[in-house]
Design a protein around this motif. Sequence first.
Motif, mmCIF file in Angstrom:
data_model
loop_
_atom_site.group_PDB
_atom_site.id
_atom_site.type_symbol
_atom_site.label_atom_id
_atom_site.label_comp_id
_atom_site.label_asym_id
_atom_site.label_seq_id
_atom_site.Cartn_x
_atom_site.Cartn_y
_atom_site.Cartn_z
ATOM 1 N N ILE A 54 5.452 9.546 41.406
ATOM 2 C CA ILE A 54 6.830 9.739 40.040
ATOM 3 C C ILE A 54 6.987 8.819 39.197
ATOM 4 C CG2 ILE A 54 9.883 8.205 40.348
ATOM 5 C CD1 ILE A 54 9.308 7.572 43.386
ATOM 6 N N LEU A 55 6.590 8.105 37.799
ATOM 7 C CA LEU A 55 6.414 8.128 36.847
ATOM 8 C C LEU A 55 5.341 10.116 36.358
ATOM 9 C CD1 LEU A 55 6.252 6.330 34.676
ATOM 10 C CD2 LEU A 55 4.081 5.245 34.929
ATOM 11 N N SER A 56 4.244 10.143 37.361
ATOM 12 C CA SER A 56 3.946 10.831 36.876
ATOM 13 C C SER A 56 4.798 12.247 36.401
ATOM 14 C CB SER A 56 1.810 11.184 37.615
ATOM 15 O OG SER A 56 1.879 13.035 37.445
ATOM 16 N N ARG A 57 5.757 13.160 37.389
ATOM 17 C CA ARG A 57 6.477 13.532 37.398
ATOM 18 C C ARG A 57 7.484 13.521 36.412
ATOM 19 N NH1 ARG A 57 5.795 13.580 43.120
ATOM 20 N NH2 ARG A 57 4.926 15.229 43.704
ATOM 21 N N ILE A 58 8.074 11.935 35.961
ATOM 22 C CA ILE A 58 8.591 11.784 35.223
ATOM 23 C C ILE A 58 8.572 12.126 33.857
ATOM 24 C CG2 ILE A 58 10.133 10.278 34.187
ATOM 25 C CD1 ILE A 58 10.934 8.927 36.503
ATOM 26 N N ILE A 59 7.246 11.879 33.791
ATOM 27 C CA ILE A 59 6.803 12.025 32.374
ATOM 28 C C ILE A 59 5.931 13.770 32.151
ATOM 29 C CG2 ILE A 59 4.476 11.776 30.697
ATOM 30 C CD1 ILE A 59 4.163 8.730 32.236
ATOM 31 N N ASN A 60 5.971 13.979 32.617
ATOM 32 C CA ASN A 60 5.652 15.476 32.608
ATOM 33 C C ASN A 60 6.998 16.236 32.832
ATOM 34 O OD1 ASN A 60 4.957 18.224 33.938
ATOM 35 N ND2 ASN A 60 3.568 17.704 33.612
ATOM 36 N N LEU A 61 7.821 16.305 32.960
ATOM 37 C CA LEU A 61 8.966 16.411 32.964
ATOM 38 C C LEU A 61 10.057 16.409 31.538
ATOM 39 C CD1 LEU A 61 11.448 15.920 36.065
ATOM 40 C CD2 LEU A 61 10.317 18.380 35.593
#
Length: 161
Positions: A54-61
């Motif tokens: 979840i953190l990874s997707r947020i940072i990527n977005l």
Amino acid sequence: MTGKTHIMGGITASLAVAHAANENPLIMVGAGIVGALLPDICHSGSRIGRRFPILSRIINLLFGHRTFTHSLLFLVIVSFLIDRFFPNDILKYGLLTGMVSHYILDMATRSGIKLFFPLDLTVRFPLTIRTGSKVENLIFSILALLSFYFGYEALGWYRFW
């Protein structure tokens, strides 16, 4: 670079720093491995991205890949947070050493990194390699040999008692 090369880069760099600073190589290596993986939190397929999806997707977005988490700004923020919440110099130096090794290895790829984020300037070496190539495997092998050397030196000089 692949995760295994980043891990080996973090091990090698943190052992070299542990030897030069006569610090505990075990703590430095542990922190160096984490630091070597941390910048790829922006990529959901990376080792750390799969651990924290979840953190990874947020940072990527928010930032994309190889931008904010591959920058000097991120390095400074991580250093500040460690000082604030985990005030331990060996831990901090190991983590930052691993991060810097990650940056250097990614600068050797065609994509490069946004070292001066938020500026839109890509930093890469004049000669670059393809991720997963035979040249990367050679770099991995050289880093492994160097880690044996620095490990021997660091363990030989550091007193555990």
